[in-house]
Write a protein that holds these residues in place. Structure first.
Motif: not given
Length: 463
Positions: A120-122, A147, A149, A152, A210, A224, A240
Motif C-alpha cells: 500500500n502507498n500509505h 506509487t 496514492p 493506494d 475508489q 495493510s 488495504t
C-alpha cells in the motif's frame, strides 16, 4: 395354559374391532384439496447442483493456498523522520527542532522471483528508509520504484541472488460474492498470518470514487499491503483498510482488486507513472436530497449528470440523462462499478458503453482519454491541463489552470489563474503539479508563482 392363550387372542381381536368401529363411525376427518388457483404460499427451490465438497467450512481445503501464500507475503518496515518543533515559531518556519525517527509497519506481496513487491502507498508514504523481512526472517533494504496514492498502491524492489516465491495476479473481475478467500499479512509484527472469510461485496466505494473488494476475513493493523487470495492461491486483492471505531478488526475489511493493482504496477514499470484513462462523465451521489427528490437514487446504473469537455464521452456524444448500464462485459449498478473497471484501462483504450436513453438501449464505443484535471495534495487545489485557448489567453507556454479552491484558500484570489511553478520548479502538466505539491513540507515555506489574465506574474508565499 391353552385356556389362557385363547382368552388373550380373543382380547386382541375385540380391541381391534372396537378401534376400527370408532375410526369409521365417530372420528371426523378433514380433507384439504389444493388446486392451481389456491393462494397458499410457495417456496421456490433452486435445482442448481450443490458442490461435491458440500457447504461446510470444514470441507473447504485452505491448506494449499495458505502454504503457497505465506512465503510470498513479507513484512515491511517504514522509517520516517519528523521534526519536533521547539517553539511556536519553529512549527511555522522550520527553524531548529529535533529529528525524531518514527517506525511504521505493514505487509507486502512478492509478485516476481527477482524481488518486486507490491504494497500500500500509505505503508511506505514519506519513508526515509524501507526494510523488507521475508517469512524466513531474512531482511533486505528496499527501493521505492513508484506509487499511486489514488489507488493506494506502491511498488518496491529488493535485490536478491536467489529466486523468491511469488504470487501470480488473478482476475478480480471473476471473484464472486460468497466466495472463500484468505487474507495473509503481518499483523502485530507477527510473521505471516492467515485468516479466512468470504467476499462480502464488490465495487465498494469508501468515498473517494475508489472500488474495493469487501471481505469478512480478519484484517488488523499491520495487514495493510498483504495478500487476499482465493482457494486456488491466486492473488485477487491487496488488503488495504478496515472499518472500525477502535482501529481493530470488527467484521469488515477492504482490498484493492488485483486487476487495478496489476495495472498500476505495469504502468509504473513501463511508463514510470500511472496512465489513467478517463471516460469523462459526472454523476450525482444517490444519497443527496436532489437525487432522492428526483428519483435518481432508485436508478440501476450510473446517471450521466454532465459530460466533461474534451473527453471521450463528449466525442462519443453521451448526453445528460443517459444511464450507463454496462461497460464491456461488466454490469454497472453504481458509480464504483464504473470507476473500478475504468481504473484498469489506459488512455486510447476503447470500451463499449451500453446506455439507456429515454427507454432505448444503445451500445456506444468510447475512446478513453488522459485525465485532464486532478486535486493537488497538501493544498487541495483542483487544476486542469491548459488548452491552446488558455495558453493564448494567458500568454503562457506551460502551467496548469486552477479551477477549484478549498475554502481556507479562497481569500487569496487563486481561482482561474495559471499555476506556473512551485519553489522555482516549472510545471508543465497536472502530473508534474501533483508531484511537486506532494513534496511540500508543513515545516518550511512554499513559493508558488501564478499568472493572471492580464499576463502579470504573482508570487505567494505559504508558511
Amino acid at each position: 395354559m391353552k385356556k389362557l392363550g385363547s382368552l388373550l387372542l380373543v382380547s386382541v381381536f375385540a380391541g381391534a374391532i372396537t378401534l376400527g368401529a370408532y375410526k369409521l363411525f365417530f372420528e371426523n376427518i378433514n380433507y384439504a384439496v389444493v388446486t392451481e388457483n389456491d393462494n397458499n404460499s410457495v417456496f421456490n427451490t433452486s435445482y442448481t447442483p450443490t458442490s461435491a465438497k458440500g457447504s461446510g467450512i470444514n470441507e473447504i481445503d485452505f491448506t494449499v493456498a495458505a502454504e503457497n501464500t505465506v512465503n510470498a507475503v513479507v513484512h515491511v518496515k517504514n522509517v520516517t523522520i519528523s521534526r519536533g518543533g521547539n517553539s511556536f515559531i519553529d512549527f511555522f518556519y522550520g527553524q531548529g527542532g529535533s529529528q525524531i525517527p518514527q517506525v511504521g509497519t505493514g505487509s507486502g506481496v512478492i509478485i516476481s522471483a527477482d524481488g518486486y513487491i507490491v504494497t500500500n502507498n500509505h505503508v511506505v508514504a514519506k519513508a526515509s528508509q524501507l526494510q523488507v523481512t521475508l517469512n524466513n526472517n531474512k531482511t533486505y533494504e528496499a527501493t521505492l520504484i513508484g506509487t499511486d496514492p489514488n489507488t493506494d498502491i506502491a511498488l518496491l524492489k529488493i535485490d536478491v541472488t536467489d529466486k523468491l516465491p511469488y504470487l501470480a495476479f488473478g482476475d478480480s473481475d471473476n471473484t464472486k460474492i460468497g466466495e472463500w478467500v484468505l487474507a495473509v499479512g503481518n499483523p502485530f509484527n507477527l510473521t505471516s498470518t492467515v485468516t479466512a472469510g468470504i467476499v462480502s461485496a464488490k465495487a465498494r466505494d469508501l468515498g473517494k470514487n475508489q472500488s474495493f473488494i469487501q471481505t469478512d476475513a480478519a484484517v488488523n493493523p499491520g495487514n495493510s499491503g498483504g495478500a487476499l487470495v482465493n482457494t486456488n492461491g491466486d492473488l485477487v486483492g491487496i488488503n488495504t483498510a478496515i472499518t472500525s471505531q477502535t482501529g481493530s478488526y470488527v467484521g469488515y475489511s477492504f482490498a484493492v482488486p488485483s486487476n487495478i493493482a496489476k495495472k498500476v504496477v505495469d504502468d509504473i514499470l513501463e511508463y514510470g507513472n500511472v496512465q489513467k484513462g478517463m471516460l469523462g462523465i459526472n454523476s450525482i451521489n444517490g444519497n443527496t436530497p436532489y437525487a432522492i427528490q428526483n428519483g435518481l437514487n432508485e436508478i440501476d446504473g450510473v446517471f450521466v449528470e454532465s459530460v466533461v469537455e474534451d473527453s471521450g464521452a463528449m466525442d462519443a456524444d453521451l448526453k445528460h440523462g443517459d444511464v450507463i448500464k454496462q461497460i464491456d462485459n461488466i454490469k454497472v449498478h453504481k458509480f464504483a462499478d464504473l470507476t473500478g473497471y475504468i481504473s484498469t484501462k489506459r488512455p486510447t483504450d476503447t470500451v463499449q458503453v451500453t446506455i439507456d436513453r429515454e427507454g432505448e438501449t444503445f451500445e456506444i464505443p468510447v475512446v478513453l482519454k488522459e485525465r485532464q484535471t486532478l486535486h493537488l495534495p497538501e493544498m487541495g487545489l483542483e487544476v486542469k491541463n491548459l488548452t491552446e485557448k488558455d495558453k493564448k489567453k494567458y500568454k503562457v507556454k506551460s502551467g496548469v489552470r486552477i479551477i477549484g479552491v478549498p475554502e481556507k484558500y479562497r481569500g487569496y484570489g487563486l481561482d482561474g489563474k495559471i499555476l506556473i511553478s512551485v519553489d522555482g520548479e516549472e510545471i508543465n502538466d497536472i502530473q508534474e503539479a501533483r508531484a511537486l505539491f506532494a513534496n511540500i513540507s508543513r515545516f518550511g515555506k512554499t513559493v508558488i508563482t501564478l499568472m493572471n489574465e492580464n499576463g502579470e506574474k504573482e508570487r505567494l508565499i505559504f508558511q
